[in-house]
Design a protein around this motif. Structure first.
Motif, PDB file in Angstrom:
ATOM      1  N   LEU A 151     -12.399  63.179  62.929  1.00 51.27           N
ATOM      2  CA  LEU A 151     -13.251  63.726  61.878  1.00 51.27           C
ATOM      3  C   LEU A 151     -12.540  64.760  61.026  1.00 51.27           C
ATOM      4  O   LEU A 151     -13.058  65.177  59.989  1.00 51.27           O
ATOM      5  N   GLU A 152     -11.377  65.211  61.455  1.00 48.85           N
ATOM      6  CA  GLU A 152     -10.668  66.291  60.768  1.00 48.85           C
ATOM      7  C   GLU A 152      -9.664  65.709  59.772  1.00 48.85           C
ATOM      8  O   GLU A 152      -8.651  65.140  60.147  1.00 48.85           O
ATOM      9  N   ALA A 153      -9.960  65.842  58.479  1.00 49.62           N
ATOM     10  CA  ALA A 153      -9.043  65.369  57.435  1.00 49.62           C
ATOM     11  C   ALA A 153      -8.100  66.517  57.041  1.00 49.62           C
ATOM     12  O   ALA A 153      -8.504  67.680  57.036  1.00 49.62           O
ATOM     13  N   PRO A 154      -6.832  66.240  56.729  1.00 50.17           N
ATOM     14  CA  PRO A 154      -6.176  64.927  56.693  1.00 50.17           C
ATOM     15  C   PRO A 154      -5.514  64.543  58.015  1.00 50.17           C
ATOM     16  O   PRO A 154      -4.754  63.577  58.075  1.00 50.17           O
ATOM     17  N   LEU A 155      -5.785  65.324  59.096  1.00 53.23           N
ATOM     18  CA  LEU A 155      -5.184  65.010  60.392  1.00 53.23           C
ATOM     19  C   LEU A 155      -5.554  63.614  60.850  1.00 53.23           C
ATOM     20  O   LEU A 155      -4.726  62.895  61.429  1.00 53.23           O
ATOM     21  N   ASN A 156      -6.804  63.188  60.580  1.00 57.19           N
ATOM     22  CA  ASN A 156      -7.237  61.874  61.058  1.00 57.19           C
ATOM     23  C   ASN A 156      -6.428  60.741  60.428  1.00 57.19           C
ATOM     24  O   ASN A 156      -6.138  59.736  61.073  1.00 57.19           O
ATOM     25  N   THR A 157      -6.037  60.910  59.160  1.00 60.37           N
ATOM     26  CA  THR A 157      -5.195  59.886  58.525  1.00 60.37           C
ATOM     27  C   THR A 157      -3.843  59.777  59.216  1.00 60.37           C
ATOM     28  O   THR A 157      -3.336  58.672  59.457  1.00 60.37           O
ATOM     29  N   VAL A 158      -3.258  60.912  59.556  1.00 57.94           N
ATOM     30  CA  VAL A 158      -1.973  60.904  60.267  1.00 57.94           C
ATOM     31  C   VAL A 158      -2.122  60.241  61.635  1.00 57.94           C
ATOM     32  O   VAL A 158      -1.257  59.473  62.071  1.00 57.94           O
ATOM     33  N   LEU A 159      -3.232  60.507  62.314  1.00 55.84           N
ATOM     34  CA  LEU A 159      -3.460  59.915  63.627  1.00 55.84           C
ATOM     35  C   LEU A 159      -3.627  58.402  63.532  1.00 55.84           C
ATOM     36  O   LEU A 159      -3.189  57.659  64.417  1.00 55.84           O
ATOM     37  N   LEU A 160      -4.240  57.914  62.461  1.00 57.40           N
ATOM     38  CA  LEU A 160      -4.349  56.469  62.254  1.00 57.40           C
ATOM     39  C   LEU A 160      -2.988  55.856  61.943  1.00 57.40           C
ATOM     40  O   LEU A 160      -2.675  54.744  62.386  1.00 57.40           O
ATOM     41  N   ILE A 161      -2.178  56.581  61.194  1.00 54.32           N
ATOM     42  CA  ILE A 161      -0.827  56.096  60.869  1.00 54.32           C
ATOM     43  C   ILE A 161      -0.006  55.936  62.137  1.00 54.32           C
ATOM     44  O   ILE A 161       0.792  54.988  62.269  1.00 54.32           O
ATOM     45  N   ILE A 162      -0.191  56.838  63.098  1.00 54.15           N
ATOM     46  CA  ILE A 162       0.549  56.759  64.360  1.00 54.15           C
ATOM     47  C   ILE A 162       0.282  55.426  65.059  1.00 54.15           C
ATOM     48  O   ILE A 162       1.187  54.847  65.687  1.00 54.15           O
ATOM     49  N   VAL A 163      -0.927  54.903  64.939  1.00 56.62           N
ATOM     50  CA  VAL A 163      -1.258  53.623  65.569  1.00 56.62           C
ATOM     51  C   VAL A 163      -0.398  52.506  64.993  1.00 56.62           C
ATOM     52  O   VAL A 163       0.172  51.691  65.733  1.00 56.62           O
ATOM     53  N   LEU A 164      -0.293  52.445  63.661  1.00 55.11           N
ATOM     54  CA  LEU A 164       0.519  51.391  63.042  1.00 55.11           C
ATOM     55  C   LEU A 164       2.003  51.602  63.327  1.00 55.11           C
ATOM     56  O   LEU A 164       2.742  50.633  63.514  1.00 55.11           O
TER      57      LEU A 164
END
Length: 328
Positions: A188-201
């Motif tokens: 829920l914490e932007a923009p940290l959540n975007t970075v965390l999603l990038i880690i998956v890819l």
């Protein structure tokens, strides 16, 4: 019960039998024509038989939809009236879509670079390990997982339990508590959540980069490496002055391949956040506009923007391949 089952299965079964019969008749007719044709006619017939169906499928499944999408990008919500560049102006002026474009740029900048660097480092280090094959197998394993499956797995990793009395199932939250920090609701914490999603890819694509770059490093002639060693070059200088220049074209291919995959990323965002909390990207927004809000004009405009973003990457990749061939 039997009659009801036949009412359901019967028409489909009859249609299947008719389709197989028509296919067999067409194949028989093609072979019959080929047997009676001259050698020159047989040569042209081979092109028609093998390239014709592929060209037809390409026309129906790719070229026509692409042209239709471009036309719809200049039409209104239902695709009835021409509105010019209104959909593209919407895409670049609405604050919500600007966040989508910004997130997509962040994905494209970080994911290919991180996956390629990590994959290259692992390939270089495991090449000198006795059990390097086992390590490579473990690193490559995420490539066998679908993006949806990876998203589900990493949702558990990023899970957050606000009540300290309840067991913490999220690995990241457990690590935070273990080091004395207070975990947060990570997705829920932007923009940290975007970075965390990038880690998956990055986790998924690192194995691909490792395998391709590792194969390229194995193709470096031993004489070149031995000459550098005789000159007294250290391991780092051999890596930067010999290995990297020798596999430069492969690095470009890996970067462009992962970049194209990143531009199309949809499953991870859809599975983990649904595009909420400022994590949306172009592919997910395109789906939402076209298939959930039924706004074909906006969805088609985003699809065209995505296509135009891919074209320069493909052009650059082809240019590098041509340069490599001319150097040889």
């Amino acid at each position: 019960m039997g009659s009801e089952l036949w009412d359901v299965i019967g028409p489909n079964l009859v249609l299947l039998v008719i389709s197989l019969a028509v296919f067999a008749a067409v194949v028989y007719a093609v072979f019959l024509i080929g047997a009676r044709a001259s050698l020159k006619q047989q040569e042209w017939l081979r092109y028609v038989i093998f390239l014709g169906p592929a060209g037809l499928l390409l026309l129906i499944g790719l070229i026509y939809p692409a042209i239709r999408t471009i036309i719809l990008s200049f039409m209104d919500k239902r695709g009835d009236n021409f509105v010019g560049l209104e959909n593209y102006i919407w895409a670049f002026t609405i604050p919500e879509i600007q966040i989508v474009l910004r997130n997509t740029v962040i994905w494209v900048v970080l994911t290919p670079v991180l996956a390629t660097i990590i994959g290259l480092a692992i390939a270089y280090m495991t090449d000198r390990m006795k059990r390097g094959a086992w390590v490579k197998s473990l690193i490559f394993m995420p490539m066998a997982i679908s993006f949806v499956g990876a998203g589900v797995i990493w949702r558990f990793v990023y899970s957050y339990e606000p009540d300290p009395s309840k067991p913490e199932i999220g690995l990241l939250s457990a690590i935070a508590r273990g080091v004395g920090a207070e975990p947060i609701n990570w997705l829920l914490e932007a923009p940290l959540n975007t970075v965390l999603l990038i880690i998956v890819l990055v986790w998924i694509q690192t194995g691909f980069a490792m395998v391709i770059l590792g194969a390229a490093m194995k193709n470096i002639p031993d004489e070149v490496v031995e000459a550098a060693m005789l000159d007294g070059a250290s391991s780092w200088r051999r890596f930067t002055r010999v290995t990297l220049p020798m596999i430069r074209s492969t690095i470009v291919v890996v970067l462009t391949t992962i970049t194209i995959a990143t531009l199309k990323v949809f499953d991870i965002v859809r599975t983990m956040t649904g595009g909420n909390f400022q994590t949306n990207v172009v592919a997910n927004e395109m789906y939402s506009q076209a298939f959930r809000q039924l706004n074909y004009g906006h969805g088609s405009a985003l699809a065209v923007i995505l296509f135009l973003a891919v074209v320069p990457i493909i052009w650059y990749n082809l240019r590098q391949l041509r340069l490599e061939r001319t150097e040889r």
